[in-house]
Design an enzyme around this catalytic site. Structure first.
Site, PDB file in Angstrom:
ATOM      1  N   THR A 178     -17.255  12.038 -28.902  1.00  0.00           N
ATOM      2  CA  THR A 178     -16.417  11.228 -29.804  1.00  0.00           C
ATOM      3  C   THR A 178     -14.973  11.387 -29.343  1.00  0.00           C
ATOM      4  O   THR A 178     -14.603  12.442 -28.823  1.00  0.00           O
ATOM      5  CB  THR A 178     -16.581  11.760 -31.246  1.00  0.00           C
ATOM      6  OG1 THR A 178     -17.883  11.428 -31.682  1.00  0.00           O
ATOM      7  CG2 THR A 178     -15.544  11.188 -32.199  1.00  0.00           C
ATOM      8  N   ARG A 206     -26.873   4.574 -40.375  1.00  0.00           N
ATOM      9  CA  ARG A 206     -26.162   5.815 -40.744  1.00  0.00           C
ATOM     10  C   ARG A 206     -24.656   5.664 -40.484  1.00  0.00           C
ATOM     11  O   ARG A 206     -24.230   5.055 -39.497  1.00  0.00           O
ATOM     12  CB  ARG A 206     -26.729   6.966 -39.920  1.00  0.00           C
ATOM     13  CG  ARG A 206     -26.019   8.305 -40.124  1.00  0.00           C
ATOM     14  CD  ARG A 206     -25.036   8.581 -39.015  1.00  0.00           C
ATOM     15  NE  ARG A 206     -24.487   9.930 -39.082  1.00  0.00           N
ATOM     16  CZ  ARG A 206     -23.514  10.379 -38.304  1.00  0.00           C
ATOM     17  NH1 ARG A 206     -22.991   9.603 -37.387  1.00  0.00           N
ATOM     18  NH2 ARG A 206     -23.069  11.606 -38.433  1.00  0.00           N
ATOM     19  N   GLY A 208     -21.040   7.872 -40.183  1.00  0.00           N
ATOM     20  CA  GLY A 208     -20.498   9.224 -40.038  1.00  0.00           C
ATOM     21  C   GLY A 208     -19.048   9.317 -40.475  1.00  0.00           C
ATOM     22  O   GLY A 208     -18.469   8.362 -41.003  1.00  0.00           O
ATOM     23  N   ASP A 209     -18.463  10.474 -40.225  1.00  0.00           N
ATOM     24  CA  ASP A 209     -17.085  10.738 -40.668  1.00  0.00           C
ATOM     25  C   ASP A 209     -16.054   9.890 -39.923  1.00  0.00           C
ATOM     26  O   ASP A 209     -14.975   9.615 -40.454  1.00  0.00           O
ATOM     27  CB  ASP A 209     -16.735  12.215 -40.477  1.00  0.00           C
ATOM     28  CG  ASP A 209     -16.824  12.633 -39.011  1.00  0.00           C
ATOM     29  OD1 ASP A 209     -17.829  12.286 -38.347  1.00  0.00           O
ATOM     30  OD2 ASP A 209     -15.888  13.298 -38.526  1.00  0.00           O
ATOM     31  N   THR A 229     -13.838  15.703 -34.848  1.00  0.00           N
ATOM     32  CA  THR A 229     -15.084  15.478 -34.114  1.00  0.00           C
ATOM     33  C   THR A 229     -16.056  16.601 -34.436  1.00  0.00           C
ATOM     34  O   THR A 229     -15.654  17.761 -34.540  1.00  0.00           O
ATOM     35  CB  THR A 229     -14.854  15.422 -32.592  1.00  0.00           C
ATOM     36  OG1 THR A 229     -16.141  15.365 -31.953  1.00  0.00           O
ATOM     37  CG2 THR A 229     -14.085  16.607 -32.053  1.00  0.00           C
ATOM     38  N   GLY A 230     -17.319  16.246 -34.614  1.00  0.00           N
ATOM     39  CA  GLY A 230     -18.326  17.249 -34.944  1.00  0.00           C
ATOM     40  C   GLY A 230     -19.454  16.563 -35.691  1.00  0.00           C
ATOM     41  O   GLY A 230     -19.478  15.330 -35.782  1.00  0.00           O
ATOM     42  N   THR A 231     -20.372  17.331 -36.226  1.00  0.00           N
ATOM     43  CA  THR A 231     -21.495  16.739 -36.942  1.00  0.00           C
ATOM     44  C   THR A 231     -20.973  16.114 -38.238  1.00  0.00           C
ATOM     45  O   THR A 231     -20.562  16.808 -39.161  1.00  0.00           O
ATOM     46  CB  THR A 231     -22.569  17.807 -37.218  1.00  0.00           C
ATOM     47  OG1 THR A 231     -22.871  18.437 -35.970  1.00  0.00           O
ATOM     48  CG2 THR A 231     -23.819  17.185 -37.789  1.00  0.00           C
ATOM     49  N   GLY A 232     -20.979  14.785 -38.259  1.00  0.00           N
ATOM     50  CA  GLY A 232     -20.244  14.033 -39.266  1.00  0.00           C
ATOM     51  C   GLY A 232     -20.584  14.363 -40.703  1.00  0.00           C
ATOM     52  O   GLY A 232     -19.707  14.354 -41.571  1.00  0.00           O
TER      53      GLY A 232
HETATM   54  N1  ASP Z   1     -18.398  12.897 -35.857  1.00  0.00           N
HETATM   55  C1  ASP Z   1     -19.280  12.054 -35.109  1.00  0.00           C
HETATM   56  C2  ASP Z   1     -20.381  11.557 -36.034  1.00  0.00           C
HETATM   57  O1  ASP Z   1     -20.900  12.321 -36.797  1.00  0.00           O
HETATM   58  C3  ASP Z   1     -19.890  12.699 -33.908  1.00  0.00           C
HETATM   59  C4  ASP Z   1     -18.978  13.586 -33.091  1.00  0.00           C
HETATM   60  O2  ASP Z   1     -17.818  13.760 -33.399  1.00  0.00           O
HETATM   61  O3  ASP Z   1     -19.437  14.137 -32.086  1.00  0.00           O
HETATM   62  O4  ASP Z   1     -20.753  10.418 -35.937  1.00  0.00           O
END
Ligand code: ASP
Length: 312
Positions: A178, A206, A208-209, A229-232
């Protein structure tokens, strides 16, 4: 910060388990080169007196155009093998914001997020509606398979084997890349932008954030600009981006403390990832709780790119 010729810009290209052994020399140098190109795109705008909004969009657009990142070309595959793109932009003076999710055709989603922000009526548009509006604005559109890349196809195959009918939360590493940017310009305006293809093998639809103002993107001239960035799912539940600003404004925390606390909050919930932030003085912080985070920054007199702790 209103001194002429002072500006700062920070970028990220995603966080996750970036294994030193697994990242080949060629991949590493290609990624570093792209991060530098993105910094240069944003820097050119800021050095010439352009706005933080233009700068973050230029920096993000450059990373969207690279197949090495999970945004624009190179976006990950969804459960049905499609690419669904998300992006958001916010500026810190009037708190205008634009965001989109589930676009299948916009070549550079950050440009559409910026258009939504500038319209200053609705904030967020999804799916066919946003693709249609992009067409109305004559933005470049592409077929969905234009976003295909062999690397992401391979990740999708692996993800399916790992968890064909589960959510992606247990293989969250198949998503790195991301992209985002935060900046302060010579007039003291802060802005943030983020763009992604989301999570590999995500259920179609879906969100995400990255598409959500306050979660993945936020900006306020009084405090700071943030891109995550990360698991949204964890960034949404911890409302990470706005939390940094609110901890400064209402909680009296310093900029660095606030950014770290917001990252700790999503980590406590079980998440992994990071953020980049710039405060109203042009200071930069980039905390993360993952193994690494592709990132970099440029100021009037310094430019650096990192993957782990030491500059590249
Ligand atoms: N935040 C992003 C999502 O969850 C993914 C990522 O940042 O790697 O879609």
């Amino acid at each position: 910060m209103s001194k002429k010729n002072t500006f700062s810009l920070a970028i990220h290209g995603g966080a996750g388990v970036i294994d030193k052994e697994e990242l080949s020399k060629a991949e590493r140098s290609a990624i570093v080169k792209d991060l530098h190109a993105s910094l240069e795109a944003g820097e050119t705008v800021l050095r010439n007196g352009g706005s933080a909004i233009e700068a973050v969009c230029a920096a993000v657009r450059s990373l969207e155009d690279s197949a090495n990142f999970n945004a624009g070309k190179g976006a990950v595959y969804s459960r049905s093998g499609k690419h669904y793109l998300e992006a958001s932009v916010m500026e810190g003076k009037e708190h205008r914001a634009g965001a989109l999710s589930n676009s299948k055709h916009i070549k550079n989603p950050v440009d559409m997020a910026k258009i939504l922000m500038e319209r200053n009526d609705i904030v967020m548009l999804d799916g066919e509606g946003v693709d249609q509006m992009a067409k109305d604005y004559n933005l470049p559109l592409v077929e969905n398979d234009w976003f295909d890349t062999p690397f992401r196809a391979q990740q999708w195959e692996l993800a399916k084997k790992y968890a064909a009918d589960q959510t992606f939360l247990d293989h969250s590493n198949f998503k790195k890349g991301t992209v985002g940017a935060v900046a302060i310009d010579q007039n003291g305006l802060v802005a943030a932008a983020t763009s992604t293809g989301g999570m590999t093998n995500k259920i179609d639809g879906r969100i995400g954030d990255t598409a959500l103002i306050g979660c993945g993107t936020y900006a306020d001239n009084k405090t700071c600009a943030v891109s995550c960035t990360g698991t949204g799912e964890y960034f949404i539940r911890a409302v990470v981006a706005a939390t940094v600003s609110h901890l400064m404004e209402y909680g009296g925390l310093t900029f660095e403390e606030a950014a770290q606390k917001a990252i700790d909050k999503q980590a406590d919930l079980g998440g992994d990832g990071g953020l980049i932030a710039i405060d109203s003085q042009g200071k930069i912080t980039m905390p993360y709780n993952s193994e690494g985070m592709y990132r970099g920054y440029v100021t009037a007199d310094e430019k650096k790119v990192y993957i782990w702790n030491q500059p590249e």
